[in-house]
Design a protein around this motif. Structure first.
Motif, PDB file in Angstrom:
ATOM      1  N   LYS A   1       0.837  -1.205   0.000  1.00 33.57           N
ATOM      2  CA  LYS A   1       0.000   0.000   0.000  1.00 33.57           C
ATOM      3  C   LYS A   1       0.874   1.257   0.000  1.00 33.57           C
ATOM      4  O   LYS A   1       0.562   2.238  -0.675  1.00 33.57           O
ATOM      5  CB  LYS A   1      -0.948  -0.006   1.198  1.00 33.57           C
ATOM      6  CG  LYS A   1      -2.047  -1.044   1.067  1.00 33.57           C
ATOM      7  CD  LYS A   1      -2.854  -1.168   2.345  1.00 33.57           C
ATOM      8  CE  LYS A   1      -3.856  -2.309   2.210  1.00 33.57           C
ATOM      9  NZ  LYS A   1      -4.506  -2.652   3.455  1.00 33.57           N
ATOM     10  N   VAL A   2       1.952   1.225   0.756  1.00 32.49           N
ATOM     11  CA  VAL A   2       2.897   2.352   0.788  1.00 32.49           C
ATOM     12  C   VAL A   2       3.520   2.543  -0.592  1.00 32.49           C
ATOM     13  O   VAL A   2       3.605   3.666  -1.097  1.00 32.49           O
ATOM     14  CB  VAL A   2       3.976   2.135   1.873  1.00 32.49           C
ATOM     15  CG1 VAL A   2       5.164   3.064   1.683  1.00 32.49           C
ATOM     16  CG2 VAL A   2       3.376   2.325   3.264  1.00 32.49           C
ATOM     17  N   LEU A   3       3.956   1.461  -1.207  1.00 32.89           N
ATOM     18  CA  LEU A   3       4.575   1.550  -2.540  1.00 32.89           C
ATOM     19  C   LEU A   3       3.614   2.103  -3.583  1.00 32.89           C
ATOM     20  O   LEU A   3       4.011   2.876  -4.449  1.00 32.89           O
ATOM     21  CB  LEU A   3       5.034   0.169  -3.005  1.00 32.89           C
ATOM     22  CG  LEU A   3       6.372  -0.338  -2.536  1.00 32.89           C
ATOM     23  CD1 LEU A   3       6.668  -1.688  -3.189  1.00 32.89           C
ATOM     24  CD2 LEU A   3       7.494   0.634  -2.797  1.00 32.89           C
ATOM     25  N   ASN A   4       2.366   1.712  -3.510  1.00 30.93           N
ATOM     26  CA  ASN A   4       1.392   2.064  -4.543  1.00 30.93           C
ATOM     27  C   ASN A   4       0.586   3.323  -4.251  1.00 30.93           C
ATOM     28  O   ASN A   4      -0.198   3.749  -5.101  1.00 30.93           O
ATOM     29  CB  ASN A   4       0.431   0.890  -4.763  1.00 30.93           C
ATOM     30  CG  ASN A   4       1.157  -0.302  -5.337  1.00 30.93           C
ATOM     31  OD1 ASN A   4       1.941  -0.181  -6.266  1.00 30.93           O
ATOM     32  ND2 ASN A   4       0.909  -1.471  -4.768  1.00 30.93           N
ATOM     33  N   PHE A   5       0.781   3.914  -3.077  1.00 32.30           N
ATOM     34  CA  PHE A   5      -0.004   5.087  -2.708  1.00 32.30           C
ATOM     35  C   PHE A   5       0.384   6.273  -3.588  1.00 32.30           C
ATOM     36  O   PHE A   5       1.559   6.566  -3.773  1.00 32.30           O
ATOM     37  CB  PHE A   5       0.217   5.436  -1.232  1.00 32.30           C
ATOM     38  CG  PHE A   5      -0.669   6.536  -0.742  1.00 32.30           C
ATOM     39  CD1 PHE A   5      -2.010   6.306  -0.508  1.00 32.30           C
ATOM     40  CD2 PHE A   5      -0.161   7.798  -0.510  1.00 32.30           C
ATOM     41  CE1 PHE A   5      -2.836   7.326  -0.044  1.00 32.30           C
ATOM     42  CE2 PHE A   5      -0.979   8.820  -0.052  1.00 32.30           C
ATOM     43  CZ  PHE A   5      -2.317   8.579   0.180  1.00 32.30           C
ATOM     44  N   GLN A   6      -0.622   6.938  -4.124  1.00 30.49           N
ATOM     45  CA  GLN A   6      -0.392   8.093  -4.999  1.00 30.49           C
ATOM     46  C   GLN A   6      -0.340   9.370  -4.154  1.00 30.49           C
ATOM     47  O   GLN A   6      -1.350   9.836  -3.669  1.00 30.49           O
ATOM     48  CB  GLN A   6      -1.513   8.202  -6.045  1.00 30.49           C
ATOM     49  CG  GLN A   6      -1.317   9.307  -7.038  1.00 30.49           C
ATOM     50  CD  GLN A   6      -0.113   9.066  -7.940  1.00 30.49           C
ATOM     51  OE1 GLN A   6       0.133   7.944  -8.389  1.00 30.49           O
ATOM     52  NE2 GLN A   6       0.644  10.105  -8.198  1.00 30.49           N
ATOM     53  N   VAL A   7       0.876   9.895  -3.969  1.00 26.40           N
ATOM     54  CA  VAL A   7       1.056  11.155  -3.249  1.00 26.40           C
ATOM     55  C   VAL A   7       0.805  12.284  -4.243  1.00 26.40           C
ATOM     56  O   VAL A   7       1.380  12.298  -5.326  1.00 26.40           O
ATOM     57  CB  VAL A   7       2.480  11.269  -2.658  1.00 26.40           C
ATOM     58  CG1 VAL A   7       2.675  12.620  -1.986  1.00 26.40           C
ATOM     59  CG2 VAL A   7       2.751  10.128  -1.683  1.00 26.40           C
ATOM     60  N   THR A   8      -0.051  13.209  -3.855  1.00 25.91           N
ATOM     61  CA  THR A   8      -0.380  14.330  -4.736  1.00 25.91           C
ATOM     62  C   THR A   8       0.310  15.607  -4.269  1.00 25.91           C
ATOM     63  O   THR A   8       0.732  15.707  -3.108  1.00 25.91           O
ATOM     64  CB  THR A   8      -1.909  14.569  -4.761  1.00 25.91           C
ATOM     65  OG1 THR A   8      -2.324  14.996  -3.453  1.00 25.91           O
ATOM     66  CG2 THR A   8      -2.663  13.313  -5.167  1.00 25.91           C
ATOM     67  N   ASP A   9       0.384  16.573  -5.169  1.00 19.80           N
ATOM     68  CA  ASP A   9       0.934  17.882  -4.801  1.00 19.80           C
ATOM     69  C   ASP A   9       0.114  18.513  -3.689  1.00 19.80           C
ATOM     70  O   ASP A   9       0.651  19.198  -2.819  1.00 19.80           O
ATOM     71  CB  ASP A   9       0.970  18.814  -6.019  1.00 19.80           C
ATOM     72  CG  ASP A   9       2.048  18.431  -7.020  1.00 19.80           C
ATOM     73  OD1 ASP A   9       3.010  17.738  -6.629  1.00 19.80           O
ATOM     74  OD2 ASP A   9       1.940  18.844  -8.187  1.00 19.80           O
ATOM     75  N   GLU A  10      -1.188  18.276  -3.724  1.00 28.30           N
ATOM     76  CA  GLU A  10      -2.061  18.833  -2.689  1.00 28.30           C
ATOM     77  C   GLU A  10      -1.657  18.310  -1.307  1.00 28.30           C
ATOM     78  O   GLU A  10      -1.615  19.070  -0.334  1.00 28.30           O
ATOM     79  CB  GLU A  10      -3.515  18.483  -2.996  1.00 28.30           C
ATOM     80  CG  GLU A  10      -4.495  19.147  -2.060  1.00 28.30           C
ATOM     81  CD  GLU A  10      -5.950  18.823  -2.391  1.00 28.30           C
ATOM     82  OE1 GLU A  10      -6.811  19.411  -1.730  1.00 28.30           O
ATOM     83  OE2 GLU A  10      -6.201  17.986  -3.280  1.00 28.30           O
TER      84      GLU A  10
END
Length: 111
Positions: free
Chosen positions: A69-78
């Motif tokens: 889940k950590v690897l695949n989590f999409q971190v956004t600019d927001e």
């Protein structure tokens, strides 16, 4: 779903940046004719080395499910531009073990 918090975001970024570094480093080593370490194994080995106290605050486990889940989590600019005390408005995938709920940024309340 779990609520995102500052410590969880730090762990996510650390693991994902390590992964990116290992992929780039592997490409450099491959060009040089050197052995390339497994980028996945490097990131996978780092995850359980994160101190337990930080993992607990982050509402994460040192298991394969949370690692993926950590690897695949999409971190956004927001997310990156949000004050740390407002990160809880973002959700992280559910805790399969049920230890961390969505209350209080992910910490399960005592019953």
């Amino acid at each position: 779903m779990r609520r995102l918090n500052y410590d969880a975001l730090d762990i996510i970024l650390a693991v994902q940046h390590l992964l990116s570094f290992m992929i780039a480093d592997g490409a450099i080593r491959e060009t040089a004719g050197q052995e390339t370490p497994s980028w996945f194994r490097s990131a996978e080995a780092y995850h359980p080395e994160i101190p337990d106290c930080v993992m607990k605050i982050a509402c994460l486990h040192k298991n394969c499910s949370d690692f993926e889940k950590v690897l695949n989590f999409q971190v956004t600019d927001e997310m990156l531009n949000t004050n740390q005390n407002k990160l809880s408005r973002f959700e992280f995938p559910a805790d399969g073990r049920g230890e961390y709920g969505s209350e209080l940024g992910g910490v399960k309340l005592p019953t």
